[in-house]
Design an enzyme around this catalytic site. Structure first.
Site, mmCIF file in Angstrom:
data_model
loop_
_atom_site.group_PDB
_atom_site.id
_atom_site.type_symbol
_atom_site.label_atom_id
_atom_site.label_comp_id
_atom_site.label_asym_id
_atom_site.label_seq_id
_atom_site.Cartn_x
_atom_site.Cartn_y
_atom_site.Cartn_z
ATOM 1 N N SER A 305 4.528 -2.209 22.354
ATOM 2 C CA SER A 305 4.600 -1.790 21.043
ATOM 3 C C SER A 305 4.005 -2.742 19.893
ATOM 4 O O SER A 305 2.960 -3.104 19.988
ATOM 5 C CB SER A 305 6.150 -1.217 20.686
ATOM 6 O OG SER A 305 6.185 -0.124 21.572
ATOM 7 N N ASP A 316 -9.165 -8.081 18.960
ATOM 8 C CA ASP A 316 -10.275 -7.164 18.321
ATOM 9 C C ASP A 316 -11.088 -8.334 17.210
ATOM 10 O O ASP A 316 -12.334 -8.074 17.040
ATOM 11 C CB ASP A 316 -9.734 -6.069 17.609
ATOM 12 C CG ASP A 316 -9.202 -4.849 18.536
ATOM 13 O OD1 ASP A 316 -9.627 -5.295 19.672
ATOM 14 O OD2 ASP A 316 -9.148 -3.722 17.907
ATOM 15 N N LYS A 330 2.063 0.762 25.001
ATOM 16 C CA LYS A 330 2.725 1.826 24.246
ATOM 17 C C LYS A 330 2.177 1.812 22.960
ATOM 18 O O LYS A 330 2.265 0.879 22.155
ATOM 19 C CB LYS A 330 4.261 1.623 24.207
ATOM 20 C CG LYS A 330 5.071 2.360 23.327
ATOM 21 C CD LYS A 330 6.509 2.151 22.908
ATOM 22 C CE LYS A 330 7.316 3.095 22.310
ATOM 23 N NZ LYS A 330 6.982 3.085 20.899
#
Length: 535
Positions: A305, A316, A330
């Site tokens: 999460s 990224d 998740k």
């Protein structure tokens, strides 16, 4: 409620062995659940009307289109399991416990204790908390709570918790036994709010590399993290290892606020979107305390999460290196809808996406039970213990994305590390599993081994200390007295991992979580690989 003030929560299931002020805190965590706090729904409802209200909430808020006519006449849990694995119903006590855990603000007396031989052994006392001010010390054994004896009564753990936990301002009287005193102490304590940090450990691994471990993203995590950064930078930190292993998430707002400390200004951290929720972007504000130093983030299969949000943003944006094993996966956002009786529904209202647009939610098409077994499947398939090639096989079916630096990353099924470190299972056999599951190493350390050493000795010998052969033989005799069936070949094979567990638990007993993680990290392959990656 204004969107800027709404909290996205990602709550945990825990394997628990200790308690703080009546709240369970886990030694090992399996964390994967989540929700977000919003407006009250309705006052008290009977079960039939509660089902009607839940279906109404699904129609108005669920992340996807749902044919709700098929959900009538099902039990509440079945209704929510039909949707996804993270939408769930919480009875009042569970809803309250989850809230307290993430808020880091407990109403109690501020002690951590362990149930040992049908008594409560105090293992840690929160500084400046009510118990600390009253003079409670680690090693004290609680004999009596108010008029009820809790020692030797074989009371269920929850009944022991209920005796000590209570509302702020209410009194509790404890009778404790302290080694070295001729008679028990009687202490009167007034319960209060107890603040517990979500930073498990923060220290320098070497002259220029700091280490911070975060157990959850709670209401104060961003502040705790900034404080830790300031202290470590003052000690010369230019590189940071941020340990998010076993961190099942918490408040989205805490994760994004923490990201502001390490990401450049105007960079997208994450965005959320659902059928009834328009896209919301979370942008880094810049000006953080660690925008430019070398960074490694540690993850494993229990990283979930909000932790995955942070790891995904760092990956990224090419901000740092991700080390460890594939995270939980998740990518669903829950909102909590409370009922007047204290119960609540955690309903999935959106998905979150990393800056490149990756959804890292693993599939739940095979149903709730299969989803719960997915981590076991990873182990059985060899992904956790095999070579890097095996982990690459697991992502070939997923969509590939390319970072600004040309690195290929993948969506679906969690965050895949840049540097894979396999799970070391040497010595993990049936006997070791029995000792762990029965918490016999905990019992031995807290009952016998802890009294053989003191904190000053352990601090002075942190880098060289090992459990002696005499200590190990004492543990074997302890097991024999407990009538544990010992297979000698399995015992010999498991001896190194048993001795290491006894060592780190001894540091935990005397030095708390900071000492525990310092000792644990000395032989941790993931930490070693992270250090190598930062060179």
């Amino acid at each position: 409620m204004n969107r800027n003030t709404r909290h996205h929560l990602f709550i945990a299931l825990t394997y628990s062995v200790t308690l703080i002020g009546g709240m369970f805190l886990g030694y090992k965590f399996l964390k994967d659940q989540g929700f977000q706090i919003v407006r009250p729904v309705v006052s008290n409802l009977d079960n039939t009307h509660k089902v009607d209200e839940i279906i109404h909430l699904i129609d108005k808020n669920y992340v996807d289109e749902v044919n709700t006519t098929s959900l009538y006449n099902l039990p509440i849990d079945s209704i929510l399991h039909q949707l996804d694995p993270h939408s769930m119903y919480l009875p009042p006590e569970e809803a309250n416990e989850q809230m307290e855990t993430l808020e880091g603000n407990f109403q109690g007396i501020g002690i951590e204790y362990y149930v040992l031989n049908d008594s409560l052994l105090v293992t840690s006392v929160v500084k400046a908390g009510p118990a600390y001010e009253a003079g409670i010390k680690p090693g004290d054994r609680i004999i009596k709570v108010d008029s009820v004896y809790v020692s030797g009564k074989k009371l269920p753990r929850e009944k022991m918790v209920g005796r000590i936990k209570g509302k702020k301002g209410t009194p509790v009287e404890l009778v404790v036994y302290r080694q070295g005193l001729s008679k028990p102490l009687t202490l009167k304590i007034k319960r209060s709010s107890v603040i517990v940090s979500s930073i498990d450990a923060s220290y320098m691994l070497n002259a220029n590399t700091g280490y911070i471990r975060i157990s959850k993203f709670g209401a104060n995590t961003d502040v705790n993290f900034a404080d830790s950064l300031s202290v470590l930078k003052a000690k010369g930190m230019t590189k940071l290892i941020l340990d998010l292993r076993d961190n099942g998430g918490g408040y989205l707002s805490a994760a994004t606020s923490l990201a502001n400390q390490i990401l450049p200004e105007n960079k997208l951290i994450v965005y959320t979107e659902g059928k009834h929720e328009p896209r919301t972007d979370y942008i880094a504000s810049g000006g953080g305390l660690f925008e430019h130093g070398k960074l490694a983030i540690l993850i494993n299969e229990y990283t979930a999460s909000a932790s995955e949000i942070l790891a995904g943003a760092v990956q990224d944006l090419d901000r740092g290196v991700i080390v460890g094993r594939r995270s939980f996966g998740k990518g669903l956002v829950q909102e909590q809808f409370p009922f007047g009786d204290g119960s609540a529904v955690n309903l999935t209202i959106a998905r979150y996406y990393t800056p490149l647009g990756r959804s890292i939610q693993k599939s739940y098409k095979k149903g709730y039970n299969a989803y719960q077994r997915e981590l076991d499947d990873r182990f059985n398939d060899g992904e956790l213990t095999a070579s890097r090639l095996k982990t690459e096989d697991s992502v070939k079916k997923n969509i590939a994305f390319v970072t600004g630096a040309g690195k290929k990353v993948f969506g679906g099924g969690g965050i895949h590390p840049d540097v894979f470190v396999k799970l070391d299972t040497i010595g993990y056999n049936k006997l070791y599993y029995t000792l762990s599951s029965e918490k016999l190493m905990f019992d031995f350390v807290y009952d016998i081994l802890g009294s053989r050493y003191n904190s000053q000795y352990l601090v002075q010998n942190m880098d060289t200390f090992d459990v002696s052969n005499n200590d190990f033989q004492a543990f074997v005799k302890y097991l024999q007295r407990k009538k544990v069936i010992i297979d000698q070949r399995q015992l010999n094979a498991a001896k190194p991992v048993i001795c290491n567990d006894l060592r780190v638990l001894l540091f935990k007993y005397h030095l708390g979580d900071p000492g525990y993680y310092r000792a644990l990290n000395q032989h941790d392959d993931v930490v070693k690989q992270a250090l190598a990656s930062l060179q």
